[in-house]
Scaffold this active site. Structure first.
Site, short mmCIF file in Angstrom:
data_model
loop_
_atom_site.label_atom_id
_atom_site.label_comp_id
_atom_site.label_asym_id
_atom_site.label_seq_id
_atom_site.Cartn_x
_atom_site.Cartn_y
_atom_site.Cartn_z
N LYS A 116 0.85 -14.14 0.43
CA LYS A 116 1.40 -12.81 0.64
C LYS A 116 1.10 -12.26 2.04
O LYS A 116 1.89 -11.51 2.60
CB LYS A 116 0.88 -11.83 -0.42
CG LYS A 116 1.38 -12.12 -1.84
CD LYS A 116 0.80 -11.09 -2.82
CE LYS A 116 0.86 -11.56 -4.26
NZ LYS A 116 2.18 -11.50 -4.86
N GLU A 200 -3.28 -3.12 0.47
CA GLU A 200 -2.02 -2.42 0.67
C GLU A 200 -2.14 -0.97 0.26
O GLU A 200 -2.86 -0.65 -0.68
CB GLU A 200 -0.92 -3.03 -0.22
CG GLU A 200 -0.12 -4.07 0.45
CD GLU A 200 0.97 -4.64 -0.44
OE1 GLU A 200 1.28 -4.06 -1.51
OE2 GLU A 200 1.50 -5.69 -0.06
N HIS A 235 1.02 -4.83 -14.16
CA HIS A 235 1.78 -5.43 -13.08
C HIS A 235 2.69 -6.56 -13.55
O HIS A 235 3.10 -7.39 -12.75
CB HIS A 235 0.87 -5.94 -11.96
CG HIS A 235 -0.09 -4.92 -11.46
ND1 HIS A 235 0.31 -3.73 -10.91
CD2 HIS A 235 -1.44 -4.89 -11.47
CE1 HIS A 235 -0.75 -3.02 -10.58
NE2 HIS A 235 -1.83 -3.69 -10.92
N ARG A 297 12.20 -19.08 -6.02
CA ARG A 297 12.56 -19.82 -7.24
C ARG A 297 13.50 -18.95 -8.05
O ARG A 297 13.78 -17.81 -7.69
CB ARG A 297 11.30 -20.07 -8.07
CG ARG A 297 10.57 -18.74 -8.33
CD ARG A 297 9.42 -18.88 -9.29
NE ARG A 297 8.49 -17.77 -9.17
CZ ARG A 297 8.58 -16.63 -9.84
NH1 ARG A 297 9.59 -16.42 -10.64
NH2 ARG A 297 7.68 -15.68 -9.69
#
Ligand code: ADP
Ligand code: ADP
Ligand code: MG
Length: 664
Positions: A116, A200, A235, A297
């Site tokens: 990430k 973040e 999440h 994907r």
């Protein structure tokens, strides 16, 4: 040209890919572990190859075994599905080296998006807006804590190699940062072999909106519009929809363009999804979305995109893998109606979404298409009698609906969930049904916190449904209503009649509580249960129940041990009472802390002799895709710790024993 396709996956996605392949005249090869020898994906494939024992590391994640299976069967291409090896660049390189076709992007594109932190850096350079935060190389506690301070709380710590909602911690205050960091690092290390994290800004009232893209090997990239996946727990996505509610055309265009740019920046080929976090505190804005990650994907929720575009994404993947150009340009694409997908899981919602296991003794889906477009579409990789094992993801099926508009599609979803019956394991179907009836959701006011905020209302059952379930279970226990001609069940014998007699007492157990019910038989289909009259007839595979002038279908599944009643998504299980067995076996009253599910002990924080408070953390158990903290049920002294870190434990195993200092 692909003529024989090996699918390196299991469950619904393996079945879904094979269904399209078969339609295109492509032969299919399944691979399976010992736990899956009798699985549906093995049954529907043209050929199947065993690749190892049940644990994923010894089967579905073994690149060598999968390549060997492809070579042995003469497969010329490999589809990875999602999860498992689907985002593993070494797998792709091994397939390339063997001269086979990988149905997916080049290894370089997977690598560019694999971590990430690196992905965010690449996207920043490409001019795609990214979530503000720190994704640098300093991984020290102090360095990261300082970065978090700069970003400003609340922040989200993410394992840079994370996926499936794992390795993520929300931190509201600086005080909690070190512990949350340790947890994210531990999860990252345990699940992905990488303890690296990024920090973040936590976006307020966040909505998760992602763009499906499709690229060919000739430089053409299109986007297939957005999916809103804001209904999440821990999440992880629960219900997804397309298009996103209240999406202005200019925001759709801006997000689509950003996603196409992201794909072009990394030389993407195939199907992929660019995930954005969106500020949902007001109307959506062209400057209110930020790149989170790209999933290189096919995504679990791709069927909602298929519903609104009319495209088969697996067919497009195969076409592109064959080197053909995309059959459509952006201008050819448009949105038709609205679609929802609900993920049906074996899990205990009330216990905090704990994954469950069990044999699917009874499975009844609403009428619909399978792996194909329709008002109702069911994508399932299991059949009645199959087992949900602790080895793999506990998803049972996906229920997808497609209607002319959002309100119609949502009604279809509620109705399809109400018609779904599963016995043999705990499922989230009742929870999904209540979500589909949720007023805020219906009005399109969605954000990722909705489920947590309303969890109580989403897990509460109506008292009428409890009563109805008890009445129907009591009748079932007596073999009522009698089948028209067939002999009565449970060895009562066809000549058995209880008409005319006074009240029949029935005893049933529900979660350890004993119910005593009185049934009076007034006629072949009319009864009085605990004083209330109702009429019950057999109809098809269920019952038609009339009470106080309302008529309704109710489903029942019974076996020697239990009776399960299905009432519009509400599932109630009663155990039969064996009069020869004493119900009370005298449990040890909170002295034993047991594993609530099978799993891996990842850390133990107490030792024998320790004094613990009530709710003190004892150990961490990792199961399926989550960490579960097990706490002391009461204050006491640890008498014994029966496990060590790294131990694999069975459901119900005693992990810690407490003694003394009982709560009073
Ligand atoms: P995201 O990665 O954004 O959460 P998805 O919800 O499509 O996207 O999938 C999450 C991940 O969880 C997948 O990569 C896969 O590894 C895993 N996963 C989710 N559902 C299943 C399932 N039914 N079977 C196997 N793996 C699953
Ligand atoms: P994963 O790889 O596990 O799918 P993501 O980065 O896609 O991880 O994040 C998963 C979910 O966490 C998102 O769908 C969203 O609900 C939430 N999330 C992620 N980043 C943020 C953020 N910066 N602010 C608010 N919520 C976030
Ligand atoms: Mg994600």
């Amino acid at each position: 040209m692909i003529t024989k396709l090996l699918v390196a996956n299991r469950g619904e996605i393996a079945c879904r890919v094979m269904t399209t392949a078969a339609r295109l005249g492509i032969r299919t090869v399944a691979v399976y572990s010992d736990a899956d020898a009798g699985a549906m994906h093995v049954a529907i494939a043209d050929e199947a190859v065993r690749i190892g024992p049940a644990p994923v590391g010894e089967s579905y994640l073994r690149v060598d075994a999968i390549l060997k299976a492809a070579q042995a069967t003469g497969a010329d291409a490999i589809h990875p599905g999602y999860g498992f090896l689907s985002e593993n660049p070494e797998f792709v390189e091994a397939i390339d080296a063997a001269g086979l076709i990988f149905v997916g992007p080049p290894a370089s594109a997977i690598r560019a998006m694999g971590l990430k932190d690196a992905a965010k850096a690449t996207m920043e350079q490409a001019g795609v807006p990214v979530v503000p935060g720190y994704h640098g190389t300093d991984q020290s506690v102090d360095g990261l804590a300082e970065a978090a301070q700069k970003v400003g709380y609340p922040v989200l710590i993410k394992a840079r190699a994370g996926g499936g909602g794992k390795g993520m911690r929300l931190v509201e205050h600086a005080d909690d940062f070190p512990e949350a960091l340790a947890a994210a690092q531990r999860e990252g290390q345990a699940s992905f072999g990488d303890a690296g994290v990024l920090v973040e800004k936590f976006i307020a009232a966040p909505r998760h909106i992602e763009i499906q893209i499709m690229a060919d090997a000739h430089g053409n990239v299109v986007h297939l519009f957005e999916r809103d996946c804001s209904l999440q727990r821990r999440h992880q996505k629960v219900i997804e929809e397309a298009p996103a509610p209240n999406m202005p055309a200019e925001v759709r265009a801006a997000m689509g363009a950003a996603a196409v740019e992201a794909a072009q920046a990394i030389g993407y080929v195939g199907a992929g999804t660019v995930e954005f976090i969106v500020d949902g505190s007001g109307p959506l804005r062209p400057d209110g979305f930020w790149f989170m990650e790209m999933n290189t994907r096919l995504q679990v929720e791709h069927p909602v995109t298929e519903a609104i575009t009319g495209l088969d994404l697996v067919e497009l993947q195969l076409r592109v893998a064959n080197g053909a150009p995309l059959p459509c340009a952006q201008a050819d694409l448009s949105i038709d109606g609205h679609a929802f997908e609900a993920r049906l899981y074996a899990e205990d919602v009330e216990a905090g979404f704990l994954p469950a296991t069990g044999r699917l003794a009874h499975l009844r889906f609403p009428r619909g298409a399978t792996f194909a477009r329709g008002p109702v579409r069911i994508d399932a990789g299991v059949r009645a009698g199959d087992e949900i094992t602790p080895h793999y993801d506990p998803m049972i099926a996906k229920i997808i609906v497609h209607g002319a508009d959002r309100a119609t599609a949502l009604r279809q979803l509620a109705s399809a969930l109400g018609d779904t019956e599963i016995a043999g394991t705990t499922t989230n179907v009742g929870f999904l049904k209540r979500l589909s009836d949720h007023k805020g959701f219906a009005s399109g006011k969605v954000d990722t916190g909705l489920i947590v905020r309303d969890i109580d209302a989403l897990t509460v059952r109506g008292p009428e449904q409890d009563r109805q379930a008890l009445d129907i279970a009591a009748l079932t226990e007596l073999g009522l209503p009698e089948p028209a001609a067939a002999p009565a069940p449970w060895g009562m014998g066809s000549g058995w009649r209880i008409w005319g007699t006074a009240a029949h007492p029935v005893a049933l157990l529900q979660n350890g509580t004993r119910h005593a019910i009185r049934v009076e038989i007034l006629g072949k289909t009319s009864f009085r249960v605990d004083g209330t009259a109702l009429s019950v007839e057999r109809q098809g595979d269920g019952l038609r129940v009339s009470r106080n002038g309302t008529v309704q279908r109710v489903g029942v599944h019974s076996d020697k041990v239990a009776i399960t009643v299905f009432d519009d998504g509400c599932v109630t299980r009663f155990e039969r009472v064996d009069p020869l067995v004493r119900a009370d076996t005298g449990t040890s009253g909170g002295d034993d802390v047991r594993a609530p599910m099978p799993g891996l002990v990842t850390s133990v924080s107490v030792a024998a002799g320790d004094t613990v408070d009530r709710d003190a953390s004892l150990l961490v158990l990792e199961a399926m895709k989550m960490e579960h903290r097990l706490c002391a049920p009461r204050a006491g002294v640890v008498a014994e710790v029966l496990v060590t870190e790294g131990a694999q434990v069975e459901n119900g195993a005693v992990l810690v024993r407490l003694e003394g200092l009982a709560d009073d």
